[in-house]
Enzyme design. Sequence first.
Site, short mmCIF file in Angstrom:
data_model
loop_
_atom_site.label_atom_id
_atom_site.label_comp_id
_atom_site.label_asym_id
_atom_site.label_seq_id
_atom_site.Cartn_x
_atom_site.Cartn_y
_atom_site.Cartn_z
N ALA A 133 19.92 41.32 18.74
CA ALA A 133 20.03 40.35 17.65
C ALA A 133 19.69 38.94 18.12
CB ALA A 133 21.43 40.38 17.04
N HIS B 289 21.22 45.90 20.93
CA HIS B 289 21.70 44.61 21.44
C HIS B 289 20.56 43.60 21.56
CE1 HIS B 289 25.05 42.64 24.07
NE2 HIS B 289 24.33 41.71 23.45
N ARG C 244 30.03 41.26 19.50
CA ARG C 244 30.39 41.92 20.74
C ARG C 244 30.83 43.35 20.44
NH1 ARG C 244 28.15 38.33 22.75
NH2 ARG C 244 28.78 36.91 24.42
N GLU D 23 28.06 50.36 25.44
CA GLU D 23 26.60 50.42 25.49
C GLU D 23 26.11 50.24 26.93
OE1 GLU D 23 25.34 45.82 24.58
OE2 GLU D 23 26.00 46.98 22.85
N ASP E 152 24.49 46.13 16.11
CA ASP E 152 23.57 45.75 17.18
C ASP E 152 24.26 45.86 18.53
OD1 ASP E 152 21.03 44.52 18.16
OD2 ASP E 152 22.40 42.92 18.79
N THR F 188 27.11 42.04 15.05
CA THR F 188 26.06 41.46 15.89
C THR F 188 26.69 40.54 16.92
OG1 THR F 188 25.72 39.70 14.26
CG2 THR F 188 24.25 41.61 14.15
#
Length: 311
Positions: free
Chosen positions: A278, A276, A229, A258, A253, A227
Site C-alpha cells: 500500500a 504489503h 499493520r 506475513e 494489504d 493497510t
Amino acid sequence: MSRERVLVMDYAWPDLSLETQILNDAGFDVVSVVDHDRPAAELVTDCVAIMTCWAMVPADLLQAGSQLRMVARFGVGTDNIDVKEARRLGLEVTYVPDYCMEEVSDHTVGLALAWFRGIVSLDRMIRAGDWDPSAAKLRRMSALTVGVWGYGRIGRRTAEKFAALGCRVIAYDLLAQPGPPAELVDLDRLLAEADIVSLHMPPSPDGPSVTSEILSQMKSDALLINTARGALVDNDDLIAALESGQIGGAALDVVAGEPEIPAALVASTKTILTPHIAFSSRESVEELRRRTAEDVVRVLRGEPPRNPFPG
C-alpha cells in the site's frame, strides 16, 4: 584513513544505488547485510548507523554496535526497532512518517472500490469461465458510511478521499483533534454504523486490536480494510468471522505473520489480498529512500534530523 560505515539491514527495492550515492557523497560507506555472508551482529561492530526496512533491530544488535550513533527506519512505524534500548544507549532514532500518505489512502479507497463494485470477484468469475451479471451484488459508494479507526495523517487523508466520493465518514481516535471531513465518534458507534471499517492506527503492545469482540459489533455485510499493520488483526478471529458470516469481507494489504498467510484467508472468496505494498509507488519509494539517507547524514554530521522519532 578508513571511512565510517553505515549498515543496511534490508531493503524492498532492487538495489541501494540512491542510498549509496547520498552516503558516499557525504563521506560514508555502505555495507549491506543482504550482500554479505556475515551476520548483522558481526557487521555492526564497526558501523556508526543502522538503516532498516522490515528487519528486526533488537537490543542485542544495538549493544553489539559500540560505535553506533543512530538507527534509521525506512518507513512510518518503528515496531521492528527496540526504541527503548536505543534511547538507553543514547542513539538517535529516525523515521519517515508522511512519505506514503497518498499511496496508502489511494490503496485503501481502491480496495473499497474493488469490493463494493465487485471488481475482483467478477474478474475471478469471468476467468473461471462464467458470465453472470445477475450475480453482481454491488453498492453505490456515496450510500456508504466509512469508519476510519485512527485519525492521524493517513487516516485523515483517507477520510478526505472517501468524502470526495460522497461517503459519510466517521472516525475514532482518542488522541485526534476534531476536524473535517470525519465526525469523531466512539468506537462502539463506529463499529455499529460503518459499512467499511478502515484501520489506520499503530499496533498495541497488548495484542491485536481487532478480535472476535470487535468483529461481533460490525455490520454483517461490512468490509474490514487493513493497510496499517498486520498485528492489528487476530487472524483466527477474522477467519471465524468471515466463515460464519459475521462480517461481509476483508481487504488486507498486511497480515499478521506475513509473508506466510493463513490458507483460509487465501482460499476465501470474502477476501482481497495484496502483498504489503500500500505504501509503494515509484514516487513514494524514491522519497522514502532519499529522506532516510539524508537524515542519516544529518545525524552523523552532528545536525538535528528532520524526522526524529518522538518520545
